[in-house]
Scaffold this motif. Structure first.
Motif, PDB file in Angstrom:
ATOM      1  N   GLU A 158       0.738  -0.897  -0.030  1.00 18.05           N
ATOM      2  CA  GLU A 158      -0.003  -0.046  -0.073  1.00 18.05           C
ATOM      3  C   GLU A 158       0.701   1.752   0.554  1.00 18.05           C
ATOM      4  N   SER A 161       5.389  -0.857  -3.443  1.00 10.96           N
ATOM      5  CA  SER A 161       5.553  -2.043  -3.784  1.00 10.96           C
ATOM      6  C   SER A 161       7.269  -2.798  -3.894  1.00 10.96           C
ATOM      7  N   ASP A 223       1.757 -10.347  -4.251  1.00  5.34           N
ATOM      8  CA  ASP A 223       0.762  -9.257  -3.675  1.00  5.34           C
ATOM      9  C   ASP A 223       1.892  -8.020  -3.174  1.00  5.34           C
ATOM     10  N   THR A 226       1.584  -3.009  -5.733  1.00  6.96           N
ATOM     11  CA  THR A 226       0.230  -2.070  -6.147  1.00  6.96           C
ATOM     12  C   THR A 226       0.173  -0.455  -6.488  1.00  6.96           C
TER      13      THR A 226
END
Length: 232
Positions: A158, A161, A223, A226
């Protein structure tokens, strides 16, 4: 060198200067160097396609919208006290310049270890500003950097990255699982063993031309990346 006398073939893993390479060549002509690229094709080598791999990483990050991207890398010292040319950094810098990205405040180099990644990220945090994304030249560096971010209250992805390189076993089990570049290290070793076996059996050629073999890498999307928030 004494222990290697009489061997029929050599597989040399790592980085070697010209002097060491010349010494190895006095032992046997059947020799191949792994994970190393020479400036000119003077011996058999197998290396990774760092140019395409780093370009894929940067395309991925810029497609997400990142324009402030950092680089955390390592240096490898040779026997002659010089440093091995780090192609990943060179490709990163060239890409940033060609695409007008902000990167100068976010470049750090130390060792290829989690400890170094932790310390380098701490240094960036102490500067008071962070990029929205970081490319680490190895997974241990990336994991150390993620630890430093977590301890300082930043969230991955968040706030920042993170992309690594190698795809080591623990990369998929970090928190969050690490997006990285898969380096086919095991296949590189298998191919080298196959190649050197064929080379030692082929006595039909009086002169064997050295070859440079380049293996492709592939991105593993997990993951840890973002779209960017505002610059921190």
């Amino acid at each position: 060198m004494e222990a290697l006398k009489g061997v029929q073939s050599l597989i040399c893993i790592g980085k070697f200067d010209e002097g060491m390479m010349d010494q190895f060549k006095t032992i046997t002509k059947n020799i191949i160097f792994l994970d190393m690229k020479t400036s000119r094709i003077q011996c058999n080598t197998i290396s990774l396609d760092f140019t395409q791999a780093v370009t894929d990483v940067m395309d991925y990050l810029t497609d997400l919208g990142h324009t402030h991207i950092g680089y955390l890398g390592g240096k490898e010292r040779l026997e002659n006290d010089t440093y091995y040319f780090e192609e990943r950094k060179e490709v990163f810098l060239r890409y940033c310049q060609e695409h007008n990205l902000i990167f100068e405040p976010y470049i750090k180099e130390d060792e290829f270890s989690a400890e170094s990644g932790y310390q380098m990220m701490q240094e960036l945090i102490r500067l008071g500003t962070l990029p929205t994304a970081v490319f680490a030249a190895s997974d241990p560096i990336a994991l150390g950097a993620m630890r430093a971010l977590h301890e300082s209250g930043y969230q991955v992805p968040e706030d920042v990255s993170v992309v690594g390189f190698d795809d080591i076993n623990v990369a998929g089990f970090s928190n969050p699982p690490l997006t990285t570049v898969h380096a086919p290290a095991e296949f590189m070793g298998e191919y080298a063993a196959h190649f050197i076996t064929l080379l030692s059996k082929d006595t039909s050629l009086e002169y064997q031309t050295p070859v440079r073999l380049t293996l492709p890498c592939s991105m593993v999307i997990r993951d840890s990346c973002t779209k960017p928030r505002e610059i921190l």
